[in-house]
Design a protein around this motif. Sequence first.
Motif, PDB file in Angstrom:
ATOM      1  N   LEU A  27      14.428 -52.447  28.538  1.00 23.75           N
ATOM      2  CA  LEU A  27      15.509 -52.093  27.616  1.00 23.75           C
ATOM      3  C   LEU A  27      16.604 -53.163  27.609  1.00 23.75           C
ATOM      4  CD1 LEU A  27      15.878 -48.273  28.345  1.00 23.75           C
ATOM      5  CD2 LEU A  27      15.056 -49.313  26.224  1.00 23.75           C
ATOM      6  N   ALA A  28      16.946 -53.673  28.781  1.00 24.96           N
ATOM      7  CA  ALA A  28      17.977 -54.713  28.866  1.00 24.96           C
ATOM      8  C   ALA A  28      17.532 -55.973  28.132  1.00 24.96           C
ATOM      9  CB  ALA A  28      18.303 -55.022  30.328  1.00 24.96           C
ATOM     10  N   GLU A  29      16.266 -56.302  28.265  1.00 19.67           N
ATOM     11  CA  GLU A  29      15.713 -57.466  27.562  1.00 19.67           C
ATOM     12  C   GLU A  29      15.839 -57.280  26.051  1.00 19.67           C
ATOM     13  OE1 GLU A  29      14.393 -61.201  27.459  1.00 19.67           O
ATOM     14  OE2 GLU A  29      14.506 -60.149  29.372  1.00 19.67           O
ATOM     15  N   LYS A  30      15.449 -56.114  25.552  1.00 19.49           N
ATOM     16  CA  LYS A  30      15.514 -55.825  24.110  1.00 19.49           C
ATOM     17  C   LYS A  30      16.939 -55.909  23.578  1.00 19.49           C
ATOM     18  CE  LYS A  30      11.662 -52.629  23.697  1.00 19.49           C
ATOM     19  NZ  LYS A  30      11.298 -51.232  23.533  1.00 19.49           N
ATOM     20  N   LYS A  31      17.905 -55.478  24.389  1.00 16.88           N
ATOM     21  CA  LYS A  31      19.295 -55.430  23.942  1.00 16.88           C
ATOM     22  C   LYS A  31      20.068 -56.708  24.265  1.00 16.88           C
ATOM     23  CE  LYS A  31      19.553 -50.409  24.322  1.00 16.88           C
ATOM     24  NZ  LYS A  31      19.527 -50.105  22.933  1.00 16.88           N
ATOM     25  N   GLY A  32      19.379 -57.700  24.826  1.00 19.90           N
ATOM     26  CA  GLY A  32      20.043 -58.951  25.170  1.00 19.90           C
ATOM     27  C   GLY A  32      20.966 -58.857  26.372  1.00 19.90           C
ATOM     28  N   LEU A  33      20.786 -57.825  27.192  1.00 22.14           N
ATOM     29  CA  LEU A  33      21.642 -57.626  28.367  1.00 22.14           C
ATOM     30  C   LEU A  33      20.976 -58.057  29.674  1.00 22.14           C
ATOM     31  CD1 LEU A  33      23.109 -54.121  27.459  1.00 22.14           C
ATOM     32  CD2 LEU A  33      24.279 -56.325  27.341  1.00 22.14           C
ATOM     33  N   SER A 147      18.742 -45.903  28.889  1.00 25.81           N
ATOM     34  CA  SER A 147      19.430 -46.205  27.629  1.00 25.81           C
ATOM     35  C   SER A 147      20.911 -45.850  27.739  1.00 25.81           C
ATOM     36  CB  SER A 147      18.788 -45.447  26.471  1.00 25.81           C
ATOM     37  OG  SER A 147      17.480 -45.922  26.238  1.00 25.81           O
ATOM     38  N   LEU A 150      22.699 -48.394  29.925  1.00 21.41           N
ATOM     39  CA  LEU A 150      22.992 -49.647  29.229  1.00 21.41           C
ATOM     40  C   LEU A 150      24.157 -49.493  28.260  1.00 21.41           C
ATOM     41  CD1 LEU A 150      19.475 -51.200  28.583  1.00 21.41           C
ATOM     42  CD2 LEU A 150      21.244 -51.943  30.192  1.00 21.41           C
ATOM     43  N   VAL A 151      24.304 -48.332  27.649  1.00 18.41           N
ATOM     44  CA  VAL A 151      25.467 -48.088  26.789  1.00 18.41           C
ATOM     45  C   VAL A 151      26.735 -48.188  27.633  1.00 18.41           C
ATOM     46  CG1 VAL A 151      26.679 -46.337  25.421  1.00 18.41           C
ATOM     47  CG2 VAL A 151      24.245 -46.749  25.043  1.00 18.41           C
ATOM     48  N   GLY A 154      27.259 -51.800  28.437  1.00 20.26           N
ATOM     49  CA  GLY A 154      27.624 -52.512  27.214  1.00 20.26           C
ATOM     50  C   GLY A 154      29.086 -52.289  26.857  1.00 20.26           C
ATOM     51  N   SER A 158      32.202 -55.179  26.745  1.00 25.68           N
ATOM     52  CA  SER A 158      32.934 -55.546  25.523  1.00 25.68           C
ATOM     53  C   SER A 158      34.421 -55.361  25.642  1.00 25.68           C
ATOM     54  CB  SER A 158      32.457 -54.768  24.314  1.00 25.68           C
ATOM     55  OG  SER A 158      31.703 -53.657  24.534  1.00 25.68           O
TER      56      SER A 158
END
Length: 158
Positions: A27-33, A147, A150-151, A154, A158
Amino acid sequence: MKPVRLLFVCLGNICRSPLAEGVLRALAEKKGLAPALEVDSAGTGAWHIGDPPDRRSIEAARRHGIDISELRGRQVRPEDFRNFDLIFGMDENNVRTLKRLAPEGAAEKVRLFLDYASGRSEDVPDPYYEGPEAFEALYQMLDAGCSSLLVRFGERAS
């Protein structure tokens, strides 16, 4: 910026924690994290040191495009409490064991995974004595929890 280091822990490090590690990495890979996280897994017990994940965890991950077959079981080490920012127990029993093992001042790093990730004070059930459907349910639970995690990360970034 230094990556956040996360450790997933279950009893033997062959079912829940390696699957959580694989799910979070994917999931982190997909979201660029991915560069912002370092992820590992371990067990509170020593029964499966050096063993691959349970074949049913490998199969559940594979059905969702994740390969965890190269992971190997290991036991929680004293230095884990120093090296990881957060240590997620998959259930209350794991959390109690981890807090008992934690050196002075490190117990606050130990959290119940779903409670921290999504605010649900709930154990991730151990599917070891169950069939493939329990491993699919495990995957779905871990996917939702990771998920949410990661939110949270994230939002902090930010």
